[in-house]
Motif scaffolding. Structure first.
Motif, PDB file in Angstrom:
ATOM      1  N   VAL A 247       1.001  -1.244   0.102  1.00  0.00           N
ATOM      2  CA  VAL A 247       0.045   0.032   0.114  1.00  0.00           C
ATOM      3  C   VAL A 247       0.770   1.175  -0.105  1.00  0.00           C
ATOM      4  O   VAL A 247       1.920   1.075   0.717  1.00  0.00           O
ATOM      5  N   PRO A 248       0.586   2.120  -0.789  1.00  0.00           N
ATOM      6  CA  PRO A 248       1.401   3.353  -0.765  1.00  0.00           C
ATOM      7  C   PRO A 248       1.114   4.481   0.391  1.00  0.00           C
ATOM      8  O   PRO A 248      -0.149   4.256   0.924  1.00  0.00           O
ATOM      9  N   VAL A 249       2.070   4.854   0.991  1.00  0.00           N
ATOM     10  CA  VAL A 249       2.064   5.524   2.151  1.00  0.00           C
ATOM     11  C   VAL A 249       1.049   6.865   2.254  1.00  0.00           C
ATOM     12  O   VAL A 249       0.191   6.925   3.371  1.00  0.00           O
ATOM     13  N   ASP A 250       0.724   7.214   1.096  1.00  0.00           N
ATOM     14  CA  ASP A 250      -0.204   8.323   0.910  1.00  0.00           C
ATOM     15  C   ASP A 250      -1.779   7.996   1.088  1.00  0.00           C
ATOM     16  O   ASP A 250      -2.591   8.344   1.726  1.00  0.00           O
ATOM     17  N   GLU A 251      -1.750   6.608   0.628  1.00  0.00           N
ATOM     18  CA  GLU A 251      -3.179   5.952   0.749  1.00  0.00           C
ATOM     19  C   GLU A 251      -3.399   5.591   2.169  1.00  0.00           C
ATOM     20  O   GLU A 251      -4.446   5.632   2.681  1.00  0.00           O
ATOM     21  N   TYR A 252      -2.246   5.147   2.968  1.00  0.00           N
ATOM     22  CA  TYR A 252      -2.259   4.579   4.226  1.00  0.00           C
ATOM     23  C   TYR A 252      -2.645   5.979   4.960  1.00  0.00           C
ATOM     24  O   TYR A 252      -3.507   5.923   6.022  1.00  0.00           O
ATOM     25  N   ASN A 253      -1.991   7.080   4.895  1.00  0.00           N
ATOM     26  CA  ASN A 253      -2.315   8.134   5.601  1.00  0.00           C
ATOM     27  C   ASN A 253      -3.711   8.627   5.490  1.00  0.00           C
ATOM     28  O   ASN A 253      -4.391   9.246   6.380  1.00  0.00           O
TER      29      ASN A 253
ATOM     30  N   THR B 166      -3.157   9.726   9.379  1.00  0.00           N
ATOM     31  CA  THR B 166      -1.878  10.015   9.900  1.00  0.00           C
ATOM     32  C   THR B 166      -0.881  10.944   9.064  1.00  0.00           C
ATOM     33  O   THR B 166      -1.445  11.152   7.779  1.00  0.00           O
ATOM     34  N   HIS B 167       0.353  10.850   9.450  1.00  0.00           N
ATOM     35  CA  HIS B 167       1.150  11.796   8.546  1.00  0.00           C
ATOM     36  C   HIS B 167       2.755  11.085   8.595  1.00  0.00           C
ATOM     37  O   HIS B 167       3.444  11.839   9.046  1.00  0.00           O
ATOM     38  N   TYR B 168       2.425  10.151   7.941  1.00  0.00           N
ATOM     39  CA  TYR B 168       3.825   9.370   8.062  1.00  0.00           C
ATOM     40  C   TYR B 168       4.684   9.785   6.511  1.00  0.00           C
ATOM     41  O   TYR B 168       3.768   9.917   5.477  1.00  0.00           O
TER      42      TYR B 168
ATOM     43  N   LEU C  76       6.562   0.442   6.359  1.00  0.00           N
ATOM     44  CA  LEU C  76       5.855   0.188   7.497  1.00  0.00           C
ATOM     45  C   LEU C  76       5.233  -1.126   7.432  1.00  0.00           C
ATOM     46  O   LEU C  76       4.881  -1.784   6.046  1.00  0.00           O
ATOM     47  N   VAL C  77       5.217  -1.988   8.433  1.00  0.00           N
ATOM     48  CA  VAL C  77       4.416  -3.296   8.382  1.00  0.00           C
ATOM     49  C   VAL C  77       3.499  -3.485   9.513  1.00  0.00           C
ATOM     50  O   VAL C  77       3.706  -3.234  10.399  1.00  0.00           O
ATOM     51  N   TYR C  78       2.323  -4.396   8.872  1.00  0.00           N
ATOM     52  CA  TYR C  78       1.287  -4.682   9.831  1.00  0.00           C
ATOM     53  C   TYR C  78       0.908  -6.122   9.364  1.00  0.00           C
ATOM     54  O   TYR C  78       0.988  -6.710   8.384  1.00  0.00           O
TER      55      TYR C  78
END
Length: 638
Positions: free
Chosen positions: A372-378, A383-385, A393-395
Motif C-alpha cells: 500500500v502506498p504511504v499516502d493511501e495509508y495516511n 496519519t502523517h507518515y 511500515l509493516v502490519y
C-alpha cells in the motif's frame, strides 16, 4: 435348561465384568444412535452448508463404530479370560461342547439385548436435549426433532452384527484353549529404544511444524508416530527402565522398593498395552477439545479478520458511479442503509515465506504480502507518515512477526515501524496464508516490489435487520456480477462458520464422550485384572510378615504410579503438540496464541479433575478385591 441356569449363574458370579460391560454397551449404543438421529434430521439438511455438516457426521459415526468395535473386542477378551477356569471345570465334569457354546451365546445375547434396549431408551430420552444443544450452537431458531424409525433400525442392526462377531470371537477363544498367560518381552531394550525414538521424532515434527499446505499431512504423520511411540514406550520402554532399576542392587534390594519395582514390572508386562491405550485416549480427548473449543472461541475474531466491514470487494478497477448506484438501490430494496463507505487501493498479494531476518522467498509460502502506498495509508488512517524509498511500515495480525528489515524481489527496505492496527486490513480471498500489509513510499515502489497489478477495495456497512442483510449480501453479489474471489460479506460468512465450527464443536463433544466411556472402562477393567492378579501375591507377602501399613504404602505407590503414567504421557503429548495445534489453527486464521493457551490449560485442568474422579471410583474395586484376604491374614487396618 441346565445351560440357561449356568449361564445366568456365571454372569452373577462375574457381575464385576458383566455389569460394566452392559452399562458401557448401553452408553455406546446411545451415543451412536444420537449421531444417526442427528444425521437423519431434515433440519440439518436444510441448513446453509448442511450437506458439509452431514458428511462430517457420517465420518464421525464411522470413527465411533470403529472405536466401539475395538473396545467391545477388548471387553470380550477380558470376559473370556474370566471364564477359562469355569469352562475347564465344565469340561472335567463331562459337559458337552454344544452346551458350553450355548452358555456363551446366552450370555452375549443377554448383554446385547440389555445393552441395546437400555441404550436406545437412553438415546431417545436424551435425543431432544442433544438437538436443542445443537440448535443453540448452530443458531437455529426452528429445529424439529421427530422420532425416526430409520436410526433405530440401523443402530439395532449394527450392534446385533457386532454381537454376532463377539460370539464368534469368544467361541474361537475357548476352542483354541487360550488361557491367561503372562506375556513376555525378550528384547525390551529394542522396543523401548524404538518407542522413544519414534515419539521424539513425532515431537520434533510438532515443534518445527509451520502453517501451510503441508501442515495437515504433517499433523497426521505426527499422530501416527506419537501413537506408535506411546505403545512402544509403555510396553517395552517401561520394562527397560524397570530392568535398569532392578540391576541397581543398592536401590532394588530394599524391603519396600523390592516389592514396588517387581510389582510395577509385572504390571507393565501384563498391562502396558492397555495403559498406552488409555494414554492415547486421554490425548485424543485433550487435543480434540482444545481444537474445537479454540475454533468456537475464535469464531468472532475470524469473522472480523475476514470481514471487518459488512461487505468487502476487491476488483481490478474502482467502482463506477453506476455500480455505486446499484449498491444503494439494492440496499433500499431490502430496507437497509449503506454506511461507512470507503475505497482503498493495494497490490494483489504475493505468496511466500518470511524469515526472521526479513528475507522473502516464494518457496513454502506462509504469508501473503500486499503493498500500500504511504499516502493511501495516511488518507485512510488520518496519519502523517513520510517514508524514503528504502523505508517501510509493516502490519501483521500475528505479533510474533517482528521485522527490522525486508528483502523482497532483491529490493531492500528498513522497517521503521511495526504497526499495531490497520483499519482496512482483511484476509484477501480468505487464504490459509497469513496476511501482511507493507506500506511503501509511493505507488511506483509498490508495483516494482510486488510485480502484481493493483486491486481496488471497497468497504461498507449496512444498517437494518439481520435476515435482510443476509438476503442483501446474496442479491448484491449477483447484481454486481462479482466472483467469490472479488466479493465477501460478513452475513454470508457468519452462517458458514457457525455451521462449520458449531458442527466441529458438536462432533468433538460426541467423539470425546466416546473416548471418555472407553477410557473409564479400560481403567476399570485394568484395575479389576490387576486386583485379581495381586490378591494371591499379597496373601503370600502377608504370610512372610508384611505389615498392613507397609502393604498400604506399596499398594498406593504402585496404583498411583501406574494410574498417573497415562495422564502424564497425555499431558506431555499435549505440550509437544501445542505448536502443531497452533499451526493448524492458523490455517483458519486464528492467530491468538494466548487464547489457545488459555483454552488448553482449562481443558487440561478439567480432564485432570475428571481423571482423578475416575481413579477414585475405579480404585475402590481394586482395594475391595485385595480386601478379600485382609481378614484371612489378620490385617486389620489398611
Amino acid at each position: 435348561m441346565i445351560a440357561l441356569k449356568l449361564a445366568f449363574r456365571g454372569m452373577h458370579a462375574n457381575r464385576r465384568i458383566y455389569g460394566p460391560n452392559l452399562i458401557a454397551m448401553a452408553l455406546l449404543v446411545a451415543v451412536n444412535y444420537i449421531i444417526l438421529a442427528v444425521t437423519a434430521n431434515q433440519s440439518i439438511h436444510h441448513l446453509l452448508f448442511g450437506k458439509q455438516l452431514v458428511v462430517l457426521l457420517h465420518l464421525t459415526f464411522e470413527l465411533s463404530i470403529i472405536i466401539t468395535i475395538a473396545f467391545l473386542v477388548y471387553v470380550s477378551s477380558m470376559t473370556a479370560r474370566s471364564e477359562v477356569h469355569e469352562f475347564r471345570v465344565y469340561t472335567l465334569l463331562g459337559m458337552a461342547p454344544l452346551n458350553k457354546r450355548l452358555i456363551i451365546v446366552i450370555r452375549q445375547a443377554c448383554v446385547t439385548v440389555g445393552g441395546l434396549g437400555l441404550g436406545l431408551l437412553l438415546g431417545i430420552n436424551f435425543e431432544r436435549f442433544v438437538f436443542m444443544t445443537l440448535a443453540r450452537i448452530l443458531g437455529i431458531s426452528h429445529f424439529h426433532a421427530p422420532l425416526l424409525v430409520g436410526p433405530l433400525e440401523t443402530c439395532g442392526e449394527i450392534f446385533i452384527i457386532i454381537s454376532g462377531g463377539l460370539i464368534l470371537f469368544r467361541l474361537f477363544y475357548h476352542s483354541a484353549g487360550k488361557s491367561k498367560g503372562q506375556p513376555t518381552n525378550r528384547l525390551p531394550w529394542l522396543g523401548g529404544i524404538a518407542g522413544i525414538l519414534t515419539t521424539v521424532t513425532g515431537y520434533y515434527l510438532s515443534m518445527t511444524s509451520k502453517p501451510g499446505l503441508d501442515a495437515i499431512p504433517t499433523f497426521m504423520l505426527i499422530i501416527v508416530l506419537v501413537t506408535a511411540g506411546m505403545y512402544g514406550c509403555f510396553i517395552a520402554g517401561s520394562i527397560l527402565v524397570l530392568n535398569l532399576l532392578q540391576h541397581n542392587r543398592q536401590l532394588y534390594y530394599h524391603r519396600r522398593r523390592f516389592i514396588i519395582i517387581s510389582g510395577l514390572r509385572q504390571r507393565m508386562r501384563q498391562n502396558g498395552a492397555s495403559l498406552a491405550g488409555i494414554c492415547v485416549m486421554v490425548t485424543s480427548v485433550l487435543l480434540s477439545m482444545i481444537a474445537v473449543v479454540s475454533l468456537m472461541v475464535g469464531e468472532r475474531s475470524l469473522i472480523r479478520l475476514w470481514n471487518p466491514e459488512d461487505v468487502i470487494t476487491a476488483t481490478v478497477k474502482p467502482f463506477s458511479p453506476a455500480q455505486r448506484q446499484i449498491i444503494n438501490q439494492t440496499a433500499h430494496r431490502h430496507h437497509l442503509a449503506v454506511t461507512d463507505y470507503q475505497q482503498s487501493v493495494m497490490t494483489a498479494p504475493i505468496m511466500g515465506n518470511l524469515t526472521k531476518s526479513g528475507q522473502f522467498t516464494p518457496t513454502k509460502p506462509r504469508y501473503q504480502l500486499a503493498f500500500v502506498p504511504v499516502d493511501e495509508y495516511n488518507r485512510v488512517t488520518r496519519t502523517h507518515y513520510h517514508l524514503q524509498d528504502n523505508q517501510a511500515l509493516v502490519y501483521c495480525p500475528d505479533n510474533q512477526l517482528q521485522l527490522t528489515t525486508l528483502t523482497i524481489n532483491q529490493r531492500h527496505f528498513t522497517v521503521v515501524h511495526q504497526l499495531k492496527k490497520y483499519p482496512l486490513f482483511y484476509d484477501y480471498q480468505h487464504a490459509i496464508y497469513q496476511p501482511v500489509f507493507v506500506i511503501l513510499s509511493n505507488r511506483k515502489q509498490c508495483v516494482q516490489t510486488s510485480r502484481t497489478p493493483w486491486l481496488f477495495t471497497t468497504f461498507f456497512n449496512t444498517v437494518g435487520k439481520k435476515h435482510a442483510k443476509i438476503r442483501f449480501a446474496d442479491d448484491l453479489q449477483a447484481r454486481l456480477h462479482l466472483t467469490n474471489e472479488e466479493y465477501t460479506a460478513k452475513y454470508q460468512q457468519g452462517p458458514f462458520l457457525a455451521t462449520l465450527f458449531g458442527g466441529a464443536f458438536f462432533i468433538g463433544i460426541i467423539i470425546s464422550v466416546v473416548f471418555i466411556i472407553v477410557t473409564v472402562m479400560l481403567i476399570y477393567y485394568k484395575q479389576l485384572a490387576e486386583g485379581l492378579q495381586d490378591r494371591a501375591r499379597f496373601q503370600t507377602l502377608f504370610q512372610l510378615g508384611l505389615s498392613a501399613g507397609e502393604a498400604r504404602q506399596i499398594v498406593c505407590t504402585q496404583v498411583l504410579t501406574v494410574f498417573l503414567l497415562p495422564l502424564a504421557g497425555a499431558l506431555l503429548n499435549t505440550c509437544f503438540a501445542f505448536p502443531a495445534i497452533r499451526s493448524m489453527l492458523k490455517l483458519f486464521s486464528i492467530y491468538n496464541g494466548r487464547m489457545v493457551l488459555l483454552v488448553s490449560l482449562t481443558t487440561a485442568g478439567l480432564i485432570g479433575i475428571g481423571y482423578a474422579l475416575i481413579y477414585l471410583l475405579t480404585a475402590r474395586n481394586y482395594y475391595a478385591i485385595i480386601h478379600d484376604y485382609r481378614t484371612n491374614n489378620d490385617v486389620s487396618n489398611w
